[in-house]
Design an enzyme around this catalytic site. Structure first.
Site, PDB file in Angstrom:
ATOM      1  N   LYS A  54       0.012  -3.115 -10.025  1.00 18.20           N
ATOM      2  CA  LYS A  54      -0.912  -2.055  -9.571  1.00 18.20           C
ATOM      3  C   LYS A  54      -0.836  -0.850 -10.496  1.00 18.20           C
ATOM      4  O   LYS A  54      -1.845  -0.278 -10.891  1.00 18.20           O
ATOM      5  CB  LYS A  54      -0.553  -1.600  -8.143  1.00 18.20           C
ATOM      6  N   GLN A  98       3.592   0.253   0.355  1.00 18.75           N
ATOM      7  CA  GLN A  98       3.679  -1.200   0.232  1.00 18.75           C
ATOM      8  C   GLN A  98       4.303  -1.803   1.499  1.00 18.75           C
ATOM      9  O   GLN A  98       5.342  -1.353   1.974  1.00 18.75           O
ATOM     10  CB  GLN A  98       4.522  -1.554  -1.013  1.00 18.75           C
ATOM     11  N   ASP A 121      -5.775   1.583   1.518  1.00 25.70           N
ATOM     12  CA  ASP A 121      -5.614   0.252   2.108  1.00 25.70           C
ATOM     13  C   ASP A 121      -6.573   0.032   3.276  1.00 25.70           C
ATOM     14  O   ASP A 121      -6.772  -1.099   3.714  1.00 25.70           O
ATOM     15  CB  ASP A 121      -4.185   0.104   2.661  1.00 25.70           C
TER      16      ASP A 121
HETATM   17  N1  GUN Z   1       1.632  -6.062   0.780  1.00 24.58           N
HETATM   18  C1  GUN Z   1       0.939  -7.148   0.386  1.00 24.58           C
HETATM   19  N2  GUN Z   1      -0.363  -6.852   0.227  1.00 24.58           N
HETATM   20  C2  GUN Z   1      -0.497  -5.539   0.522  1.00 24.58           C
HETATM   21  C3  GUN Z   1      -1.609  -4.647   0.522  1.00 24.58           C
HETATM   22  O1  GUN Z   1      -2.757  -5.008   0.238  1.00 24.58           O
HETATM   23  N3  GUN Z   1      -1.327  -3.367   0.886  1.00 24.58           N
HETATM   24  C4  GUN Z   1      -0.076  -2.952   1.219  1.00 24.58           C
HETATM   25  N4  GUN Z   1       0.088  -1.683   1.565  1.00 24.58           N
HETATM   26  N5  GUN Z   1       0.975  -3.756   1.228  1.00 24.58           N
HETATM   27  C5  GUN Z   1       0.754  -5.042   0.872  1.00 24.58           C
END
Ligand code: GUN
Length: 296
Positions: A54, A98, A121
């Site tokens: 990311k 996350q 998100d």
């Molecule tokens: N863990 C796995 N995929 C995601 C996501 O799209 N967002 C977040 N915050 N955690 C994740």
């Protein structure tokens, strides 16, 4: 029939290019650089890989990337204080905590402490409510990426029968809302659904998001249907670790009209949509025109 393969990797690259072009304009015309903060608690290896990738892609599209790596024993009070600091920081337009968080931390409380305008998100209860009532929301990245691919392939989805397999808050439920918003007739199926194969056989669009390797097989698919495979499962096959989706690719591809592969389908779209959401959040916060085609 052999299905058209929907190339998520290539499509994600076009989304990132659109984001990058808009970011350049924002910087040159408005002096604004969108900023994304990612908070990682603990050292889960899969999460570390996601966070690294990311950060790299955020910088590649010209945005500012802020990473907060916190020890696994971080207290809830400390984590909430960091989220509040990011909420108040004008350089930050998107905040992602996350998941999963270590078990001593209340994920709902942490997520609902994020400023909804920075909730890239789309997990905050306000954004869930806005999406559910058809209002302008921040939309979860994986469903948004899946919707973009469906719109790109079909044009209008109006009147199509869509079956979403899986009822998670992160994928299944928001996916169903988005498909409803595009005037599909939507069924949400799950582990207790009776005669799942018969339900799936009615679908013009199948979105599989159950986390069970190769559960959906070709016999379940209506000829010509579009299959969006959200699953990413690591399994052992012939002594090697391989990635497979929730759909059995070869048998589904033999019947479907179009299908997303794993890897290279939905996965790359998720990060591209995170960047798109950060840009959208930045534009909305600053009262600027939003990029076209990057939101629901
Ligand atoms: N863990 C796995 N995929 C995601 C996501 O799209 N967002 C977040 N915050 N955690 C994740």
């Amino acid at each position: 029939m052999t299905a058209h393969v929907i190339d998520g990797k290539a499509f994600a690259a076009t989304v990132r290019a659109k984001v990058a072009a808009h970011v350049t304009r924002l910087r040159e015309e408005n002096g604004i650089v969108p900023g994304l903060a990612v908070v990682l608690v603990g050292e889960d290896p899969a999460s570390q890989v996601y966070v690294r990738s990311k950060g790299k892609m955020t910088v590649e599209v010209g945005m500012a990337s802020f990473e907060h790596k916190l020890p696994v024993d971080t207290t809830e009070a400390d984590l909430l204080a960091i989220v509040r600091r990011l909420n108040a920081d004008p350089k930050i337009h998107g905040i992602l905590v996350q998941l999963p968080l270590p078990p001593h931390l209340d994920s709902d409380l942490v997520i609902n402490t994020i400023d909804p305008a920075k909730d890239v998100d789309g997990f905050h209860i306000s954004n869930v409510g806005l999406l559910g009532t058809g209002q302008k929301a921040m939309v979860p990245c994986t469903p948004l990426g899946s919707l973009m691919m469906l719109r790109d392939y079909h044009g209008s989805l109006s009147g199509m029968n869509a079956v979403v397999i899986g009822r998670s808050n992160i994928v299944g439920k928001p996916m169903a809302q988005l498909l409803l918003g595009d005037s599909c007739t939507v069924t949400i199926a799950h582990s207790r659904t009776r005669d799942l194969s018969a339900v799936v056989q009615q679908a013009d669009i199948v979105v599989a998001a159950v986390g069970r390797p190769e559960m959906v097989v070709g016999d379940w698919i209506k000829p010509g249907a579009t299959v969006i495979d959200v699953g990413i499962n690591r399994i052992e096959r012939d002594g090697k670790t391989v990635l497979v989706g929730d759909c059995h690719y070869d048998s589904c591809a033999a019947v479907a009209g179009a299908i997303t592969p794993v890897p290279g389908g939905v996965g790359p779209m998720t990060i591209a949509c995170l960047l798109a959401n950060t840009l959208t959040a930045c534009c909305r916060t600053n009262g600027l025109v939003e990029p076209e085609g990057l939101t629901a």
